[in-house]
Design a protein around this motif. Structure first.
Motif, PDB file in Angstrom:
ATOM      1  N   MET B   1       0.846  -1.202   0.000  1.00  0.00           N
ATOM      2  CA  MET B   1       0.000   0.000   0.000  1.00  0.00           C
ATOM      3  C   MET B   1       0.880   1.251   0.000  1.00  0.00           C
ATOM      4  O   MET B   1       1.902   1.296   0.666  1.00  0.00           O
ATOM      5  CB  MET B   1      -0.908  -0.007   1.243  1.00  0.00           C
ATOM      6  CG  MET B   1      -1.937   1.068   1.203  1.00  0.00           C
ATOM      7  SD  MET B   1      -3.296   0.889   2.407  1.00  0.00           S
ATOM      8  CE  MET B   1      -2.705  -0.139   3.698  1.00  0.00           C
ATOM      9  N   LYS B   2       0.425   2.239  -0.773  1.00  0.00           N
ATOM     10  CA  LYS B   2       1.145   3.524  -0.785  1.00  0.00           C
ATOM     11  C   LYS B   2       1.105   4.163   0.600  1.00  0.00           C
ATOM     12  O   LYS B   2       0.186   3.907   1.378  1.00  0.00           O
ATOM     13  CB  LYS B   2       0.438   4.485  -1.764  1.00  0.00           C
ATOM     14  CG  LYS B   2       1.067   4.574  -3.141  1.00  0.00           C
ATOM     15  CD  LYS B   2       0.274   5.536  -4.017  1.00  0.00           C
ATOM     16  CE  LYS B   2       0.896   6.916  -3.989  1.00  0.00           C
ATOM     17  NZ  LYS B   2       1.435   7.331  -5.297  1.00  0.00           N
ATOM     18  N   THR B  93      -6.861   4.994   6.167  1.00  0.00           N
ATOM     19  CA  THR B  93      -6.646   4.366   4.869  1.00  0.00           C
ATOM     20  C   THR B  93      -7.589   4.998   3.856  1.00  0.00           C
ATOM     21  O   THR B  93      -8.805   4.964   4.014  1.00  0.00           O
ATOM     22  CB  THR B  93      -6.901   2.846   4.932  1.00  0.00           C
ATOM     23  OG1 THR B  93      -6.021   2.303   5.897  1.00  0.00           O
ATOM     24  CG2 THR B  93      -6.656   2.201   3.580  1.00  0.00           C
ATOM     25  N   ALA B  95      -9.173   5.179   0.212  1.00  0.00           N
ATOM     26  CA  ALA B  95      -9.423   4.314  -0.942  1.00  0.00           C
ATOM     27  C   ALA B  95      -9.682   5.174  -2.166  1.00  0.00           C
ATOM     28  O   ALA B  95     -10.503   6.095  -2.133  1.00  0.00           O
ATOM     29  CB  ALA B  95     -10.619   3.411  -0.675  1.00  0.00           C
ATOM     30  N   SER B  98      -8.822   5.282  -9.652  1.00  0.00           N
ATOM     31  CA  SER B  98      -8.341   5.999 -10.828  1.00  0.00           C
ATOM     32  C   SER B  98      -9.064   5.439 -12.040  1.00  0.00           C
ATOM     33  O   SER B  98      -9.858   4.514 -11.914  1.00  0.00           O
ATOM     34  CB  SER B  98      -6.828   5.826 -10.979  1.00  0.00           C
ATOM     35  OG  SER B  98      -6.173   6.514  -9.948  1.00  0.00           O
ATOM     36  N   TYR B 101      -7.680   1.599 -12.396  1.00  0.00           N
ATOM     37  CA  TYR B 101      -7.452   0.691 -11.269  1.00  0.00           C
ATOM     38  C   TYR B 101      -7.793   1.373  -9.945  1.00  0.00           C
ATOM     39  O   TYR B 101      -7.927   2.589  -9.875  1.00  0.00           O
ATOM     40  CB  TYR B 101      -5.997   0.197 -11.252  1.00  0.00           C
ATOM     41  CG  TYR B 101      -4.975   1.290 -11.127  1.00  0.00           C
ATOM     42  CD1 TYR B 101      -4.365   1.548  -9.900  1.00  0.00           C
ATOM     43  CD2 TYR B 101      -4.620   2.076 -12.229  1.00  0.00           C
ATOM     44  CE1 TYR B 101      -3.431   2.565  -9.788  1.00  0.00           C
ATOM     45  CE2 TYR B 101      -3.689   3.087 -12.113  1.00  0.00           C
ATOM     46  CZ  TYR B 101      -3.098   3.332 -10.891  1.00  0.00           C
ATOM     47  OH  TYR B 101      -2.188   4.325 -10.771  1.00  0.00           O
ATOM     48  N   SER B 102      -7.920   0.542  -8.927  1.00  0.00           N
ATOM     49  CA  SER B 102      -8.174   1.043  -7.582  1.00  0.00           C
ATOM     50  C   SER B 102      -6.917   0.905  -6.746  1.00  0.00           C
ATOM     51  O   SER B 102      -6.144  -0.024  -6.959  1.00  0.00           O
ATOM     52  CB  SER B 102      -9.293   0.234  -6.919  1.00  0.00           C
ATOM     53  OG  SER B 102     -10.524   0.570  -7.497  1.00  0.00           O
ATOM     54  N   TRP B 103      -6.737   1.823  -5.860  1.00  0.00           N
ATOM     55  CA  TRP B 103      -5.568   1.725  -4.989  1.00  0.00           C
ATOM     56  C   TRP B 103      -5.875   2.332  -3.626  1.00  0.00           C
ATOM     57  O   TRP B 103      -6.898   2.997  -3.439  1.00  0.00           O
ATOM     58  CB  TRP B 103      -4.347   2.392  -5.617  1.00  0.00           C
ATOM     59  CG  TRP B 103      -4.574   3.763  -6.205  1.00  0.00           C
ATOM     60  CD1 TRP B 103      -5.242   4.051  -7.358  1.00  0.00           C
ATOM     61  CD2 TRP B 103      -4.143   5.024  -5.675  1.00  0.00           C
ATOM     62  NE1 TRP B 103      -5.246   5.402  -7.592  1.00  0.00           N
ATOM     63  CE2 TRP B 103      -4.566   6.025  -6.576  1.00  0.00           C
ATOM     64  CE3 TRP B 103      -3.426   5.394  -4.538  1.00  0.00           C
ATOM     65  CZ2 TRP B 103      -4.316   7.385  -6.361  1.00  0.00           C
ATOM     66  CZ3 TRP B 103      -3.167   6.755  -4.330  1.00  0.00           C
ATOM     67  CH2 TRP B 103      -3.611   7.733  -5.234  1.00  0.00           C
ATOM     68  N   ARG B 104      -5.008   2.046  -2.672  1.00  0.00           N
ATOM     69  CA  ARG B 104      -5.190   2.579  -1.330  1.00  0.00           C
ATOM     70  C   ARG B 104      -3.921   3.311  -0.906  1.00  0.00           C
ATOM     71  O   ARG B 104      -2.832   3.001  -1.391  1.00  0.00           O
ATOM     72  CB  ARG B 104      -5.465   1.448  -0.333  1.00  0.00           C
ATOM     73  CG  ARG B 104      -6.844   0.840  -0.487  1.00  0.00           C
ATOM     74  CD  ARG B 104      -6.995  -0.348   0.431  1.00  0.00           C
ATOM     75  NE  ARG B 104      -5.979  -1.363   0.156  1.00  0.00           N
ATOM     76  CZ  ARG B 104      -5.640  -2.338   1.005  1.00  0.00           C
ATOM     77  NH1 ARG B 104      -6.239  -2.437   2.170  1.00  0.00           N
ATOM     78  NH2 ARG B 104      -4.700  -3.207   0.687  1.00  0.00           N
ATOM     79  N   VAL B 105      -4.107   4.260  -0.038  1.00  0.00           N
ATOM     80  CA  VAL B 105      -2.936   4.957   0.492  1.00  0.00           C
ATOM     81  C   VAL B 105      -3.132   5.127   1.994  1.00  0.00           C
ATOM     82  O   VAL B 105      -4.215   5.498   2.460  1.00  0.00           O
ATOM     83  CB  VAL B 105      -2.677   6.305  -0.230  1.00  0.00           C
ATOM     84  CG1 VAL B 105      -3.918   7.153  -0.288  1.00  0.00           C
ATOM     85  CG2 VAL B 105      -1.537   7.084   0.413  1.00  0.00           C
TER      86      VAL B 105
END
Lengths: 165, 373
Positions: B1-2, B93, B95, B98, B101-105
């Motif tokens: 995870m970013k 976190t 959520a 983009s 795609y999906s990403w989490r930071v």
């Protein structure tokens, strides 16, 4: 009706504003007429005036007050006013006409010498004027200064121009 | 995870200001915005802003936007565009979705600067093409260079209604009328004066009765409203118009604060439900801050000052700035905010923020019906 109901000042209301020079002062020299009267949090006019003729002070919501004796009618306050509420008036001519400087943000711009319609504060056409100069400068930040000769009796009535074309 | 020290959601005036303040304090900042361009509403604001020189008064919003952007870029802030934040988990976190795609930071601190949405108004014919938000018309004109219509009826005489009416005139449309159900012009009188002298009639105590047309707006009927907001039969005025623009208020875009479990209060002066926050701009969920319209609808100048405060305090909480240094750095922005909120036109925001302080306990006592912490 008042400006709060229909959006514009009556002449009587303007004459009573602290930013409006006295009729005597207007006769004597080219001056700014500040048509701002509602305690907005705003003071660029005060910052702009190097002659110290405009005062807002503290709090920032004070209505701008003019000391006409200090005003040299340079017009910098007019282009800095975000409300486009300042006009420059030269009543010192003796040919029955007055020169009015208007902040103008509509295209196309009028041309020098062009005959234009004069509108009052409510947008009604009240007469005709002649454009003497259209000034643009980086310092004005895209607000043009339109100088127009108007019949003297319309000096405090005309506040906008409309093109005939 | 970013990972990011501070995630700012929204790249408008509040978000960019928060990012700048936090980055200046040394924090590593990631700004996420769902739009293709940063700046929020700033790049649509082609008029000169009010205030004092500390608020960049006299400068046009679009130029302030460019300056802010340059400042943020110069500080090395990472700005991710075309990416929607759709959730916040465990208060840290974030959520994101983009395009592909999906990403989490994982964020140490989060600043929500999501802005506000325009309110609608229903009347017969309001679903006809040609009825739109004033902000929509402004986007069409000032961003996409498309004139939304030829003959426009503006509903609402607050600053948004008055300013967009003026910009419609500048873009070459005719503004047939500005109507407001209230008995008084809501925005700055100087803005009203600009359109009045350009020939736009302002009808206070009037509302839209209906819009008519086969496939789009062709005629708009307005009528007077009495002191109980009821239309007065017989007072109708028919206007030849092809567009109705609605400037009837904004509501904080606070969904992310809801899902994060922030406590809310309904404060009409601030635009409706607002996440309760302290003078440090921190919500009731530790580590989540708010700034700008999401924390209460105000002018962009206020959003920028609130952004600076949120950024400073988030950076301080992240250990980048001592409390004493943050207090000192925040002071001018607090003073500046107080100046912007002074006077009769700042009364709503002033009162609203005060009401929030006074009702803080109430927010803690209430049963959460949405979100959940």
């Amino acid at each position: 009706m008042s400006i709060l109901e229909d959006g514009y000042f009556t002449l009587e209301e303007v004459l009573a504003l602290p930013g409006c020079p006295s009729p005597e002062a207007m006769r004597g020299r080219r001056v700014a007429v500040v048509e701002c009267g509602h305690e907005l949090p705003c003071n660029p006019c005060e910052t702009a005036c190097k002659a110290g003729a405009l005062t807002v002070g503290t709090p920032i919501t004070n209505v701008p007050k003019i000391d006409a004796a200090c005003c040299d009618g340079c017009g910098i306050c007019m282009v800095d006013c975000p409300g486009l509420a300042i006009f420059i008036l030269d009543l010192t001519r003796d040919d029955g006409r007055a020169e009015l400087w208007l902040p103008h943000e509509f295209l196309p711009l009028p041309e020098m010498g062009e005959a234009v319609l004069l509108c009052d504060r409510a947008g009604s056409v009240v007469g005709e004027g002649q454009v003497t100069k259209v000034r643009q400068a980086k310092r004005f930040d895209r607000t043009a200064v339109v100088q127009v000769l108007v019949p003297e009796e319309l000096a405090m009535t005309a506040r906008a121009i409309a093109l005939r074309r | 995870m970013k990972q990011a020290e501070i995630v700012v959601v929204g790249a408008g005036p509040a978000g960019l200001s928060a990012a700048a303040a936090a980055a200046q304090a040394g924090a590593q900042v990631l700004v996420i915005d769902e739009n293709a361009e940063p700046g929020g509403q700033l790049f649509k604001q082609i008029h000169k802003f009010f205030g004092a020189s500390e608020h960049r008064a006299g400068q046009r919003g679009v130029d302030i936007g460019h300056e802010l952007l340059e400042e943020v870029e110069g500080l090395g802030v990472d700005v991710v565009l075309d990416a929607s934040v759709w959730g916040i988990y465990d208060g840290s976190t974030v959520a994101v979705a983009s395009q592909e795609y999906s990403w989490r930071v994982k964020a140490d601190r989060i600043v929500l600067a999501t802005g506000a949405t325009e309110n609608g108004l229903s009347f017969r014919g309001w679903t006809l093409p040609g009825v739109m938000g004033a902000g929509c018309a402004q986007t069409m004109m000032n961003v996409h260079r498309v004139l939304p219509g030829q003959r426009v009826v503006m509903v609402g005489s607050g600053n948004v209604g008055l300013i967009v009416a003026y910009q419609l005139l500048q873009a070459g449309a005719e503004v047939v009328a500005v109507v407001d159900a209230l008995p008084r012009v809501g925005g700055y009188p100087v803005h009203a004066a600009k359109i009045a002298r350009a020939g736009v009639p302002i009808y206070t105590s009037y509302s839209v009765k209906e819009a008519d047309g086969d496939e789009c707006v062709e005629k708009v009927t307005i009528w007077r409203v009495d002191d109980r907001w009821q239309g007065v039969p017989g007072s109708e005025i028919e206007l030849d118009a092809d567009t109705v623009t609605l400037a009837v208020g904004l509501s904080p875009m606070a969904e992310l604060a809801w899902v994060a479990g922030c406590r809310f209060l309904h404060i009409p002066e601030l635009g409706g439900h607002v996440p309760v926050h302290s003078a440090y701009m921190e919500t009731t969920v530790p580590g989540i801050y708010v700034a700008g319209d999401v924390s209460g609808v105000e002018e962009a100048s206020c959003a920028m000052e609130e952004g600076r405060l949120a950024g400073l305090w988030a950076a301080s909480a992240a250990g980048r700035l001592s409390v004493a240094a943050a207090v000192a750095a925040a002071a001018p922005h607090e003073a500046s905010l107080a100046r912007l909120r002074s006077g009769p036109f700042g009364a709503a925001a002033r009162g609203g923020k005060l009401a929030m302080d006074g009702r803080r306990d109430e927010a803690w006592g209430q049963t959460l019906t949405r979100g959940g912490a």
